[in-house]
Design a protein around this motif. Structure first.
Motif, short mmCIF file in Angstrom:
data_model
loop_
_atom_site.label_atom_id
_atom_site.label_comp_id
_atom_site.label_asym_id
_atom_site.label_seq_id
_atom_site.Cartn_x
_atom_site.Cartn_y
_atom_site.Cartn_z
N ARG A 197 -3.10 -9.93 10.04
CA ARG A 197 -2.94 -10.88 8.93
C ARG A 197 -3.60 -12.23 9.23
NH1 ARG A 197 1.89 -10.80 11.62
NH2 ARG A 197 2.74 -12.82 12.27
N THR A 198 -3.92 -12.49 10.50
CA THR A 198 -4.50 -13.79 10.85
C THR A 198 -5.85 -13.70 11.54
OG1 THR A 198 -3.29 -13.82 12.95
CG2 THR A 198 -2.23 -14.88 11.05
N ASP A 224 1.35 -5.67 1.95
CA ASP A 224 1.94 -4.97 3.09
C ASP A 224 1.72 -3.47 3.03
OD1 ASP A 224 3.58 -4.19 1.03
OD2 ASP A 224 5.45 -4.80 2.00
N ILE A 236 -6.00 -9.08 3.16
CA ILE A 236 -5.16 -9.24 4.34
C ILE A 236 -3.99 -8.25 4.34
CG2 ILE A 236 -3.72 -10.86 5.64
CD1 ILE A 236 -5.37 -13.11 4.37
N MET A 246 -2.81 -10.91 -0.03
CA MET A 246 -2.15 -10.32 1.15
C MET A 246 -1.17 -9.26 0.66
SD MET A 246 0.36 -12.07 4.04
CE MET A 246 -0.93 -13.10 4.73
N SER A 276 -0.47 -7.54 5.79
CA SER A 276 0.53 -8.52 6.21
C SER A 276 1.34 -8.11 7.43
CB SER A 276 1.49 -8.83 5.06
OG SER A 276 2.19 -7.66 4.65
N HIS A 277 0.98 -7.00 8.09
CA HIS A 277 1.67 -6.58 9.31
C HIS A 277 0.78 -6.80 10.52
CE1 HIS A 277 5.25 -4.76 7.49
NE2 HIS A 277 4.45 -4.36 6.53
N SER A 324 -9.21 -15.29 6.28
CA SER A 324 -8.40 -15.83 5.19
C SER A 324 -8.76 -15.12 3.90
CB SER A 324 -8.63 -17.35 5.04
OG SER A 324 -9.99 -17.62 4.72
#
Length: 298
Positions: free
Chosen positions: A198-199, A221, A191, A219, A193-194, A215
């Motif tokens: 991320r979702t 960045d 993932i 995670m 994270s930006h 998922s």
């Protein structure tokens, strides 16, 4: 007589209050100033100035003509200044911000070409996935990926930013190969994270557009760190083609879901809404449009 010159002399005479003052400023005789004003009045068919031996004052039409003429002359001056700037040599320091992955794998490799073409420009490049404030933090330009907020900045749209979904052969041997986006619900996704990545991951396929919730236990960045995790077989990654390309070419990563396309994201370069852009900034905006594809201003 030239109408534009006469208009310019008329405005000067109004602003300085007399033909003689305008003549001194323009290095001509008061009689010639008067001839230019008379030429305008004859051309327009109206009186612009009422004059006595001691003073002059604008007529109602003359006042309106003066305001319009002043605005026209100001626009012409601005246009000439812009043309002069385009001939000027770009020089000075440029401060530019860009997202990390784009900056490392797309922008940095082409910067030598820009610096070679503009030897009097120095360049300070800041790479961060944080949304910087261009004005408060003193940047000349920033690159942005994704939808733009209404910031009041001037945006130039560049080419689309392509993303690729892939995984290492070792991960696929252990977890199987997804055949459709919905299969990702049962996979370990790496993932970023930006942004919305991320979702949810979005796809365009035979049955239209789908958005799949994803998922995973990891995670990060930073795209480069996610690439390392993908190469180690920790999961499926969705990242830019510039970052992934060499690993795809060597087979270290395998592209997935060939019947589905990951929608491209928007790429823009933004700058402050100054009326006149410096030669160094203009040269870089044109360079970015040339290197990364341009569709013109938003």
């Amino acid at each position: 007589m030239d109408r534009f010159s006469s208009m310019s002399i008329f405005v000067r005479a109004v602003e300085l209050g007399s033909f003689s003052a305008a003549a001194d400023a323009l290095n001509m005789s008061p009689q010639l100033v008067g001839k230019h004003v008379q030429f305008l009045e004859q051309h327009l068919g109206v009186r612009l100035l009422n004059r006595t031996t001691r003073r002059q004052h604008l007529t109602e039409v003359g006042s309106q003509f003066y305001e319009r003429s002043r605005n026209i002359l100001a626009e012409v001056e601005a246009a000439e200044a812009l043309a002069a700037e385009s001939r000027a040599v770009p020089r000075g320091k440029l401060r530019v911000n860009a997202p990390v992955t784009f900056g490392i794998h797309a922008l940095a490799p082409v910067l030598p070409k820009y610096l070679s073409a503009h030897p009097e420009v120095s360049f300070e490049l800041s790479l961060t996935n944080r949304m910087v404030d261009l004005i408060d933090e003193g940047y000349d330009a920033v690159f942005r990926i994704g939808e733009l907020a209404d910031s009041g900045l001037i945006a130039r749209r560049l080419g689309p930013y392509r993303l690729v979904i892939c995984a290492a052969p070792s991960y696929l041997r252990s977890h199987g190969v997804p055949s459709k986006p919905d299969d990702l619900r049962d996979h370990e996704c790496l993932i970023f994270s930006h942004t919305m990545l991320r979702t949810h991951w979005d796809f365009e396929g035979p049955d239209g557009n789908v958005s799949i919730p994803i998922s995973g236990r990891l995670m990060i960045d930073n795209g480069e760190a996610l690439l390392k995790a993908a190469l180690a077989g920790l999961g499926i990654v969705l990242q830019s083609i510039e970052l992934i390309q060499s690993s795809l070419e060597t087979g270290a990563l395998v592209p997935l879901l060939p019947e589905y396309r990951v929608p491209t994201r928007q790429l823009h370069i933004l700058h402050a809404p100054d009326r006149r852009i410096t030669p160094k900034l203009r040269s870089f905006l044109d360079f970015a449009s040339s290197e990364f594809g341009s569709h013109g201003p938003v």
